[in-house]
Design a protein around this motif. Structure first.
Motif, mmCIF file in Angstrom:
data_model
loop_
_atom_site.group_PDB
_atom_site.id
_atom_site.type_symbol
_atom_site.label_atom_id
_atom_site.label_comp_id
_atom_site.label_asym_id
_atom_site.label_seq_id
_atom_site.Cartn_x
_atom_site.Cartn_y
_atom_site.Cartn_z
ATOM 1 N N UNK A 13 -1.384 3.668 9.839
ATOM 2 C CA UNK A 13 -0.047 3.629 11.178
ATOM 3 C C UNK A 13 1.025 2.636 10.760
ATOM 4 N N UNK A 14 0.871 1.661 9.011
ATOM 5 C CA UNK A 14 1.978 1.709 8.543
ATOM 6 C C UNK A 14 3.230 2.817 7.722
ATOM 7 N N UNK A 15 2.105 3.665 6.925
ATOM 8 C CA UNK A 15 3.479 4.221 7.019
ATOM 9 C C UNK A 15 3.962 5.079 7.844
ATOM 10 N N UNK A 16 3.067 5.322 9.218
ATOM 11 C CA UNK A 16 3.749 5.871 10.301
ATOM 12 C C UNK A 16 5.502 4.835 10.248
ATOM 13 N N UNK A 17 4.806 3.028 10.837
ATOM 14 C CA UNK A 17 6.151 2.574 10.898
ATOM 15 C C UNK A 17 7.032 2.604 9.780
ATOM 16 N N UNK A 18 6.818 2.701 8.817
ATOM 17 C CA UNK A 18 8.280 3.094 7.737
ATOM 18 C C UNK A 18 8.387 4.023 8.174
ATOM 19 N N UNK A 19 7.946 4.838 8.439
ATOM 20 C CA UNK A 19 8.876 6.259 8.386
ATOM 21 C C UNK A 19 10.103 5.876 9.307
ATOM 22 N N UNK A 20 9.887 5.294 9.953
ATOM 23 C CA UNK A 20 10.578 5.655 11.845
ATOM 24 C C UNK A 20 12.323 4.385 10.714
ATOM 25 N N UNK A 42 4.908 -7.110 -4.448
ATOM 26 C CA UNK A 42 6.018 -7.388 -4.604
ATOM 27 C C UNK A 42 7.092 -6.605 -3.923
ATOM 28 N N UNK A 43 8.115 -8.360 -3.724
ATOM 29 C CA UNK A 43 8.912 -7.805 -2.802
ATOM 30 C C UNK A 43 10.290 -6.195 -3.131
ATOM 31 N N UNK A 44 10.505 -5.587 -1.987
ATOM 32 C CA UNK A 44 11.668 -4.650 -2.143
ATOM 33 C C UNK A 44 10.813 -2.533 -2.493
ATOM 34 N N UNK A 45 8.941 -3.281 -2.743
ATOM 35 C CA UNK A 45 8.339 -2.282 -3.670
ATOM 36 C C UNK A 45 7.228 -1.933 -2.508
ATOM 37 N N UNK A 46 7.504 -0.470 -1.914
ATOM 38 C CA UNK A 46 5.867 -0.384 -1.329
ATOM 39 C C UNK A 46 4.405 -1.054 -1.841
ATOM 40 N N UNK A 47 3.923 -0.883 -0.378
ATOM 41 C CA UNK A 47 2.864 -1.693 -0.444
ATOM 42 C C UNK A 47 2.118 -1.361 -1.088
ATOM 43 N N UNK A 48 0.619 -1.811 -2.022
ATOM 44 C CA UNK A 48 -0.382 -1.397 -2.379
ATOM 45 C C UNK A 48 -1.185 -0.665 -2.092
ATOM 46 N N UNK A 49 -1.470 0.776 -2.783
ATOM 47 C CA UNK A 49 -2.374 1.520 -2.090
ATOM 48 C C UNK A 49 -3.421 1.066 -0.399
ATOM 49 N N UNK A 89 -7.940 3.951 9.299
ATOM 50 C CA UNK A 89 -7.350 4.189 7.966
ATOM 51 C C UNK A 89 -6.808 5.062 8.453
ATOM 52 N N UNK A 90 -6.831 6.042 7.804
ATOM 53 C CA UNK A 90 -5.781 7.217 7.600
ATOM 54 C C UNK A 90 -5.924 8.585 8.660
ATOM 55 N N UNK A 91 -6.113 7.555 10.427
ATOM 56 C CA UNK A 91 -5.063 8.271 10.985
ATOM 57 C C UNK A 91 -4.438 7.582 12.306
ATOM 58 N N UNK A 92 -3.863 8.628 12.982
ATOM 59 C CA UNK A 92 -2.172 7.147 13.262
ATOM 60 C C UNK A 92 -2.681 7.745 15.133
ATOM 61 N N UNK A 93 -2.301 6.970 15.873
ATOM 62 C CA UNK A 93 -1.342 8.456 17.041
ATOM 63 C C UNK A 93 -0.538 7.687 17.957
ATOM 64 N N UNK A 94 0.674 8.656 17.840
ATOM 65 C CA UNK A 94 2.136 8.473 18.150
ATOM 66 C C UNK A 94 1.800 9.386 19.547
ATOM 67 N N UNK A 95 2.891 8.306 20.464
ATOM 68 C CA UNK A 95 2.937 8.337 21.899
ATOM 69 C C UNK A 95 4.020 8.545 21.847
ATOM 70 N N UNK A 96 4.550 9.875 22.734
ATOM 71 C CA UNK A 96 6.449 9.726 22.949
ATOM 72 C C UNK A 96 6.396 10.044 24.099
ATOM 73 N N UNK A 97 7.082 9.500 25.413
ATOM 74 C CA UNK A 97 7.585 9.703 26.519
ATOM 75 C C UNK A 97 8.761 9.957 26.763
ATOM 76 N N UNK A 130 -1.040 7.967 -1.680
ATOM 77 C CA UNK A 130 -1.227 7.144 -1.306
ATOM 78 C C UNK A 130 -3.014 6.899 -1.660
ATOM 79 N N UNK A 131 -3.779 8.001 -2.342
ATOM 80 C CA UNK A 131 -5.076 8.251 -2.316
ATOM 81 C C UNK A 131 -5.054 8.411 -3.757
ATOM 82 N N UNK A 132 -4.701 8.989 -4.018
ATOM 83 C CA UNK A 132 -4.324 8.796 -5.340
ATOM 84 C C UNK A 132 -4.065 8.067 -6.505
ATOM 85 N N UNK A 133 -5.104 8.099 -7.914
ATOM 86 C CA UNK A 133 -5.033 7.221 -8.422
ATOM 87 C C UNK A 133 -3.732 6.958 -9.243
ATOM 88 N N UNK A 134 -3.145 8.158 -9.303
ATOM 89 C CA UNK A 134 -1.523 7.360 -9.611
ATOM 90 C C UNK A 134 -0.335 7.131 -8.965
#
Length: 419
Positions: free
Chosen positions: A194-201, A17-24, A336-344, A384-388
């Motif tokens: 990783x997509x949540x990390x990118x969306x947050x940015x 659905x455009x304009x909405x976050x992705x399905x869980x 699927x639930x873990x992402x490394x963010x490296x900053x220099x 995102x893990x919640x059935x709700x």
């Protein structure tokens, strides 16, 4: 999963659905994570580091992208080479340190030895009919964009890197990455996809309530705003900010600094965006006093108040270039639930810690912001893990660039899956 005519992933993409976050499942499914690693991180240009990571001939670093390990090395002609970190004898991993210096690339197992061009130059006891020229290290596509290093694992990489380099080169070149050094780098393991990390940015809707350090050098109207919710005073302030941006662009571009927005986030295979924007206060840097963090300016800069140039690339990076230092960010999925963010943090190569810059002052804003963002991404993953959970609507005023990221992602997945 990728072979059937209508897989669950294809259905999710078709029904997005455009304009909405992705399905869980896009955030929690191991199967979709595997597809992400194959179709996104396996077939696109991935930002992995900077040329100061390998400043001299023989300097090497290893980069993990999913199940792949890649050697990035500076060759004898000062070029950048990249190879799969797999010996051509029996497949052992060759380099084990994240950073090292080598004369040649030597496998510890049976001492097969490769030069810095990847050619096999020594392999004992292989017989008279053994042809060393057929057993060089397998190459990985590597490109440097004014000192930012990108890899592509695909046999045939996207062809539009040159277009990005042509447009972005004049923006980045004044900061002269080749003559910088890494003053500090840090990794954060975020408990989110990783997509949540990118969306947050890709949005600052959350900034005012969560980033007290970051919002010091930033103008509030740079975060986005809703015109229909503004009173007369708010509208006047927004117009003053718009005038400041226009005047600053004219000033900077008159000094030879390209500054105006280029936005290609969802219209290109190698998506990107850039713009130089003014900073609040002294207008010099992402520091708590808004002044430059290093006495030694980069490149040919003669003054520090040139704001900050932002550069984003799909799928996994963002960067901030200031007159005195650079901050780069690399997102690498772990699972699927873990992402490394490296900053220099990069400063002039001749800058001396404790004399020209204070490390705590240099890193304080983004160290705090990274920790805050890590917590927020973790909250989003838990939800995102919640059935709700159900996809929520993006703000058209403050989250439109999140939508562009999701549109790029869904579009690239659909293209590779043959929707």
């Amino acid at each position: 999963m990728l072979d059937s005519p209508e897989t669950p992933l294809k259905a999710l993409i078709r029904n997005r659905r455009p304009g909405h976050s992705l399905d869980a499942p896009f955030y929690v499914s191991p199967e979709i994570f595997a597809a992400d690693m194959e179709l996104i991180f396996g077939r696109h240009w991935i930002y992995v580091g900077v040329e100061p990571d390998v400043p001299e001939p023989g300097d090497a670093m290893t980069v993990d992208i999913g199940r792949y390990s890649v050697i990035v090395v500076r060759d004898d002609d000062m070029g950048i080479q990249a190879f799969h970190n797999v010996c051509r004898h029996r497949g052992a991993r060759i380099l084990h340190d994240e950073k090292t210096t080598v004369g040649n690339i030597v496998c510890r197992y049976h001492a097969w030895t490769y030069d810095l061009s990847g050619a096999l130059i020594h392999a004992e006891h292989m017989g008279a009919d053994f042809d060393r020229t057929c057993h060089g290290l397998k190459r990985v596509h590597v490109r440097s964009l004014q000192g930012l290093i990108f890899l592509c694992l695909a046999e045939e990489p996207p062809e539009d890197f040159d277009e990005m380099a042509r447009e972005m080169g004049p923006y980045i070149a004044p900061h002269d990455i080749a003559n910088t050094k890494i003053a500090f780098e840090s990794d954060i393991i975020e408990q989110g996809n990783w997509k949540l990390a990118m969306e947050n940015n890709r949005e600052c809707y959350h900034c005012a309530g969560n980033h007290p350090e970051l919002t010091v050098p930033l103008f509030a109207y740079g975060f986005g705003f809703a015109p229909d919710e503004m009173d007369e005073q708010d509208r006047a302030q927004a117009e003053r900010y718009a005038c400041l941006v226009r005047d600053s662009h004219a000033d900077w571009e008159g000094s030879g600094l390209p500054s105006r927005e280029i936005e290609r986030l969802d219209s290109r295979i190698t998506g990107f965006r850039t713009e130089r924007l003014p900073l609040d206060g002294a207008g010099e840097a992402h520091t708590l006093d808004t002044k430059r963090a290093s006495r030694k300016l980069l490149g040919q800069f003669t003054r520090a108040n040139h704001g900050a140039l932002s550069f984003w690339t799909q799928p996994n990076s963002w960067h901030h270039f200031m007159s005195d230092h650079i901050v780069t960010f690399c997102v690498m999925p772990v699972d699927a639930g873990t992402t490394r963010v490296r900053t220099k943090w990069l400063v002039h190569k001749d800058a001396v810690e404790g004399v020209d810059y204070d490390l705590a002052n240099l890193t304080e804003v983004w160290s705090a912001t990274n920790a805050q963002d890590s917590a927020l991404v973790g909250y989003a993953q838990q939800g995102a893990r919640s059935p709700a959970y159900e996809p929520g609507r993006y703000s058209p005023h403050t989250e439109f660039l999140v939508e562009k990221f999701c549109r790029w992602y869904v579009g690239r997945m659909a293209a590779h899956l043959g929707r």
